[in-house]
Write an enzyme that holds these catalytic residues in place. Structure first.
Site, mmCIF file in Angstrom:
data_model
loop_
_atom_site.group_PDB
_atom_site.id
_atom_site.type_symbol
_atom_site.label_atom_id
_atom_site.label_comp_id
_atom_site.label_asym_id
_atom_site.label_seq_id
_atom_site.Cartn_x
_atom_site.Cartn_y
_atom_site.Cartn_z
ATOM 1 N N SER A 144 0.843 -1.196 0.000
ATOM 2 C CA SER A 144 0.000 0.000 0.000
ATOM 3 C C SER A 144 0.879 1.247 0.000
ATOM 4 O O SER A 144 0.464 2.302 -0.486
ATOM 5 C CB SER A 144 -0.921 0.002 1.220
ATOM 6 N N GLU A 177 10.169 6.897 0.565
ATOM 7 C CA GLU A 177 9.991 5.833 1.559
ATOM 8 C C GLU A 177 11.256 5.662 2.407
ATOM 9 O O GLU A 177 11.191 5.506 3.617
ATOM 10 C CB GLU A 177 9.610 4.522 0.853
ATOM 11 N N ASP A 189 8.860 -2.365 -5.255
ATOM 12 C CA ASP A 189 7.439 -2.061 -5.101
ATOM 13 C C ASP A 189 7.024 -0.913 -6.004
ATOM 14 O O ASP A 189 5.982 -0.956 -6.663
ATOM 15 C CB ASP A 189 7.128 -1.677 -3.646
HETATM 16 P P1 ADP Z 1 2.584 -2.189 3.001
HETATM 17 O O1 ADP Z 1 3.079 -3.584 3.013
HETATM 18 O O2 ADP Z 1 1.092 -2.139 2.919
HETATM 19 O O3 ADP Z 1 3.258 -1.328 2.010
HETATM 20 P P2 ADP Z 1 3.919 -0.388 4.791
HETATM 21 O O4 ADP Z 1 4.156 -0.402 6.254
HETATM 22 O O5 ADP Z 1 5.080 -0.339 3.880
HETATM 23 O O6 ADP Z 1 2.957 -1.627 4.444
HETATM 24 O O7 ADP Z 1 3.025 0.877 4.417
HETATM 25 C C1 ADP Z 1 1.805 1.084 5.094
HETATM 26 C C2 ADP Z 1 1.710 2.526 5.526
HETATM 27 O O8 ADP Z 1 1.493 3.347 4.356
HETATM 28 C C3 ADP Z 1 0.503 2.795 6.404
HETATM 29 O O9 ADP Z 1 0.814 2.568 7.771
HETATM 30 C C4 ADP Z 1 0.246 4.258 6.139
HETATM 31 O O10 ADP Z 1 1.127 5.082 6.865
HETATM 32 C C5 ADP Z 1 0.610 4.396 4.662
HETATM 33 N N1 ADP Z 1 -0.554 4.260 3.786
HETATM 34 C C6 ADP Z 1 -0.790 3.302 2.872
HETATM 35 N N2 ADP Z 1 -1.931 3.546 2.184
HETATM 36 C C7 ADP Z 1 -2.429 4.705 2.658
HETATM 37 C C8 ADP Z 1 -3.578 5.523 2.375
HETATM 38 N N3 ADP Z 1 -4.453 5.184 1.436
HETATM 39 N N4 ADP Z 1 -3.747 6.647 3.091
HETATM 40 C C9 ADP Z 1 -2.869 6.998 4.041
HETATM 41 N N5 ADP Z 1 -1.778 6.289 4.351
HETATM 42 C C10 ADP Z 1 -1.551 5.154 3.698
HETATM 43 MG MG MG Z 2 5.357 -0.995 1.966
#
Ligand code: ADP
Ligand code: MG
Length: 399
Positions: A144, A177, A189
């Site tokens: 995400s 990131e 990613d």
């Molecule tokens: P992932 O495996 O899903 O990438 P990460 O820890 O790398 O997990 O990233 C997740 C973080 O990204 C969330 O805790 C949040 O801070 C941010 N994030 C992801 N999608 C959104 C969104 N739609 N709105 C706000 N923050 C988001």
């Molecule tokens: Mg991530």
């Protein structure tokens, strides 16, 4: 409702005006090639249909105001403030709410990348309202974070008329990131999210960023990719991940290699003599995993998706035994899926939780799902979230 219409609706409610456009970027699943990206190696992810959308428009001042359906609070930063906010010093948390460090970090990294050539347009000096909505599960190994960065990068690149290409935007997402959020991830990613295509996986050389589409052909083979989200949370920026990166750097240095990408399977015997047991096993995972990615690409092209099952399984075993990043929930997911007739399965993503994938006959999806649920219940684990994903388009402008 798609993430895209949701972002546009929320934008109208939050700002009282129309967005100038909507951009979206997908999450991704890594088919094979785990922890190889920061070793300059090979990966084979595919973009999925779950996406994060950014509805955005320029403002008349210099404020960047980001809002997300994930949070009640909008976060603001002036363009002039970005350089005092980022980079986030190592070992500290971002000066803004963590989620906002992703899009604001993208704005910062993008400005750094183009500032050298002078402001490209009048628009470059204007702030923006950006509203995000998403249907990418968070923290499930589906990235995400890259989806959020990709959506932000698309909106900023177009509205600021900075004209960067998809690979440059992937690099900018990675920099946000790494340096704004402080999560030491590779570039896979962002590349997958920016450059993925329907029905294809993306073979990426993480040293050169050469990227080639490889038809996955799962549907033709009558197969689907099942994601088993264990709901066990991983924490990328901490402990285990950093430790594995350090071990890889240590291993490469001891072997006189620029990166583990330059170590071949045939070099492993020598590596076993030079390295301590733990470092050797970390190295062996990376070296064999790189070879498995190459073998998977060739096998997909020559024999199709049904032939890659063994490669997925050896990848999982290598992560479990050599890299030691699996957890009992992931092992259970893989074992139960295989026992119920999956063609192949492995944990995917950074490890320490997150998701496993299984390649499953379309007709066997229900059976495998039930078998995995039952195995989790018997082991006393939290019930997993199980769903299918299909290779889908990369980042683009939606409206
Ligand atoms: P992932 O495996 O899903 O990438 P990460 O820890 O790398 O997990 O990233 C997740 C973080 O990204 C969330 O805790 C949040 O801070 C941010 N994030 C992801 N999608 C959104 C969104 N739609 N709105 C706000 N923050 C988001
Ligand atoms: Mg991530």
């Amino acid at each position: 409702m798609t993430a895209s219409t949701e972002a546009a609706d929320l934008f109208r409610r939050a700002t009282g005006r129309e967005p100038a456009g909507v951009w979206s970027a997908p999450g991704r699943v890594n088919l094979i090639g785990e922890h190889t990206d920061y070793n300059d190696g090979f990966v084979l992810p595919f973009a999925i249909s779950q996406r994060t959308a950014a509805a955005a428009a320029l403002r008349d001042d210099r404020v960047i105001r980001v809002t997300s359906t994930f949070s009640d609070e909008a976060v603001e930063a002036s363009i002039d403030e970005l350089e005092s906010l980022f980079p986030t010093p190592e070992g500290t948390t971002p000066a803004v709410a963590e989620w906002a460090a992703y899009p604001l970090g993208v704005a910062w990294a993008l400005r750094q990348a183009v500032a050298a050539d002078g402001a490209p347009s009048e628009a470059f000096e204007r702030g923006l309202d950006i509203v995000f909505a998403s249907d990418v599960p968070v923290g499930a190994g589906l990235s995400s974070s890259a989806a959020l960065e990709g959506a932000a990068a698309g909106a900023l690149n177009d509205l600021w008329s900075t004209g960067l290409d998809a690979k440059q935007l992937a690099r900018i997402g990675r920099r946000a990131e790494n340096e704004a959020v402080g999560a030491p991830t590779g570039v896979m990613d962002q590349m997958a999210s920016m450059l993925g295509a329907d029905d294809n996986a993306l073979f990426i050389d993480c040293r050169t960023l050469d990227a080639n589409l490889v038809p996955l052909g799962a549907a033709e083979a009558g197969l689907e990719v099942l994601v088993i989200d264990t709901l066990v949370k991983h924490a990328h920026s901490t402990g285990g991940y950093r430790d594995r990166r350090d071990a890889c750097e240590r291993g490469a240095a001891a072997l006189g290699a620029e990166a583990l990408r330059d170590v071949a399977v045939d070099d492993l015997a020598r590596a076993a003599e030079l390295l301590d047991d733990v470092t050797f096993r970390r190295v062996r995972h990376i070296v064999t995993e790189n070879q498995r990615v190459l073998d998977t690409v060739r096998t997909l092209r020559e024999h199709g998706a049904r032939a890659i099952g063994e490669l997925l399984l050896s990848s999982h075993a290598s992560m479990r035994d050599d890299f030691e990043i699996s957890v009992p929930e992931l092992d259970t997911a893989v074992e139960a899926a295989m026992a119920a007739g999956a063609v192949g399965a492995r944990m995917t993503g950074g490890g320490f939780g997150g998701a496993a994938i299984a390649l499953v006959d379309a007709a066997a999806i229900a059976r495998v799902t039930t078998a995995v649920e039952r195995a989790f219940a018997e082991a006393g684990f939290t019930a997993p979230r199980i769903f299918t994903v299909a290779p889908a388009a990369g980042a683009h402008r939606d409206a």
